[in-house]
Design an enzyme around this catalytic site. Sequence first.
Site, PDB file in Angstrom:
ATOM      1  N   CYS A 245       0.878  -1.186   0.000  1.00 36.20           N
ATOM      2  CA  CYS A 245       0.000   0.000   0.000  1.00 36.20           C
ATOM      3  C   CYS A 245       0.902   1.219   0.000  1.00 36.20           C
ATOM      4  O   CYS A 245       0.980   1.965   0.973  1.00 36.20           O
ATOM      5  CB  CYS A 245      -0.921  -0.009   1.212  1.00 36.20           C
ATOM      6  SG  CYS A 245      -1.961  -1.479   1.365  1.00 36.20           S
ATOM      7  N   GLY A 250       6.586   6.938   0.210  1.00 34.13           N
ATOM      8  CA  GLY A 250       7.474   7.414   1.268  1.00 34.13           C
ATOM      9  C   GLY A 250       8.260   6.297   1.926  1.00 34.13           C
ATOM     10  O   GLY A 250       9.476   6.414   2.137  1.00 34.13           O
ATOM     11  N   ASP A 315       1.196  -1.108   4.655  1.00 26.81           N
ATOM     12  CA  ASP A 315       0.878   0.143   5.339  1.00 26.81           C
ATOM     13  C   ASP A 315      -0.615   0.361   5.126  1.00 26.81           C
ATOM     14  O   ASP A 315      -1.031   1.072   4.218  1.00 26.81           O
ATOM     15  CB  ASP A 315       1.721   1.277   4.764  1.00 26.81           C
ATOM     16  CG  ASP A 315       1.587   2.567   5.556  1.00 26.81           C
ATOM     17  OD1 ASP A 315       0.988   2.527   6.650  1.00 26.81           O
ATOM     18  OD2 ASP A 315       2.058   3.610   5.086  1.00 26.81           O
ATOM     19  N   CYS A 368      -1.253   4.022  10.923  1.00 24.65           N
ATOM     20  CA  CYS A 368      -1.058   5.247  11.694  1.00 24.65           C
ATOM     21  C   CYS A 368      -2.293   5.450  12.578  1.00 24.65           C
ATOM     22  O   CYS A 368      -2.845   6.543  12.657  1.00 24.65           O
ATOM     23  CB  CYS A 368      -0.784   6.445  10.794  1.00 24.65           C
ATOM     24  SG  CYS A 368      -1.997   6.686   9.483  1.00 24.65           S
TER      25      CYS A 368
END
Length: 429
Positions: A245, A250, A315, A368
């Site tokens: 993902c 990043g 992610d 996150c």
Amino acid sequence: MTPSARLAAAIDLLSAMEATPRRPADAVANAFFRERRYIGGGDRRAISARVWTVLRHWRHLAWWLDRAGAAATPRARLIAALALMPQPGEAPQDLFVSQDRYAPQPLSAAERDLATRLRGQAMVHPDMPRAVRLEVPDWLLPRLEETFGADLDAEVAALAGEATLDLRVNLLKTTRAEAARLLAADGIMAEPTGLSPWGLRVPGRQPVTATAAFKSGLVEIQDEGSQIVVAAADARPGMRVLDYCAGAAGKTLGMAMTMENRGHIVACDVSEPRLEGAVRRLRRAGVHNAERHLLVPGDRWARRRAASFDRVLVDAPCTGTGTWRRNPDARLRLTEQDLAELMAKQADILATASALVRPGGRLVYATCSILREENQDRIASFLRASPHFRRAETVPDLAPDLAQDGMIALSPLRHGTDGFFAAILERTA
């Protein structure tokens, strides 16, 4: 712009945000300022700071306005914020002035009375319900209590604070000391981060993207917690690695760095614009061992590569509750249905991505989010359904006690990072 003109622009920006409540505030702000290119950088920062203060105190301000019998309009919220958090020369009567042609309309009698009644009051009142006091949705409060227990108030207060500006040094091109020296030459002082071996922390909001170090790919903007997820993946030279993902890549950039540009890394995502946006970043960073792949319905790409990757990083799409320092408006948009839909996506993605891990390889699941349902409970459910996976018994050399039972949970209060979770799993067969 005068202070009054900045206030008028803040009212307009808040109104634009209220008109599109499901759109992220930063996206609304970016569009707002693009349409008003006459607003300079300093004015943009001042306007945004005032608006983001209102977003951080959204429920507090609504409670005070309701108590005063006033409607919670953008204008009223800013009047209340000025009265409850006074700054020298920034009382409502100082900014709502008729002499400035770009100022907002002068205060009405009712608004003057509102400001007078709120002046001198503390933002947080003992009569506020706990969810209002903590600035969280009512439905989410029990879940946060489950996550943090007795530390809830302090943890949520940290999530309501200002986010840090962290950079990841690109070791493909430089060292941390040299990157700090080059940033200092452009007037930006940066200190090494305490957890990430590649991180630099910059005080305040500074124009990092205008520096030579950023433009030449020596540093990337990346929260220290996100850098720890890269470290947890432990991607090494010569490996086959999948960033399932990837978004704008990043973490792909970080893993390409730890791989020393050797081996092969694939950045996948369902969004073509995000993957297209990764091209410039990869090129600037000097990464040449990465390719991109767009995931589409009916795609056989994953099936053809089953059990072939040494590392798979997921992610996962999540509630983003760990990023509230940066996105306080996300608290206002998040619904219980959103959480349920995201958890279903997380289960599907884990099932698909885990099949790509070779025996002996590792699957790293990251969010996150600070919610147990998306993190520890999600991993427990996956392991019950996947007996050929287990939590890793050994983890990369991270800060002491950062990883427990193959899992890492970061928070602003305890670690000075955004809220991140990572589970390091091994495929045994």
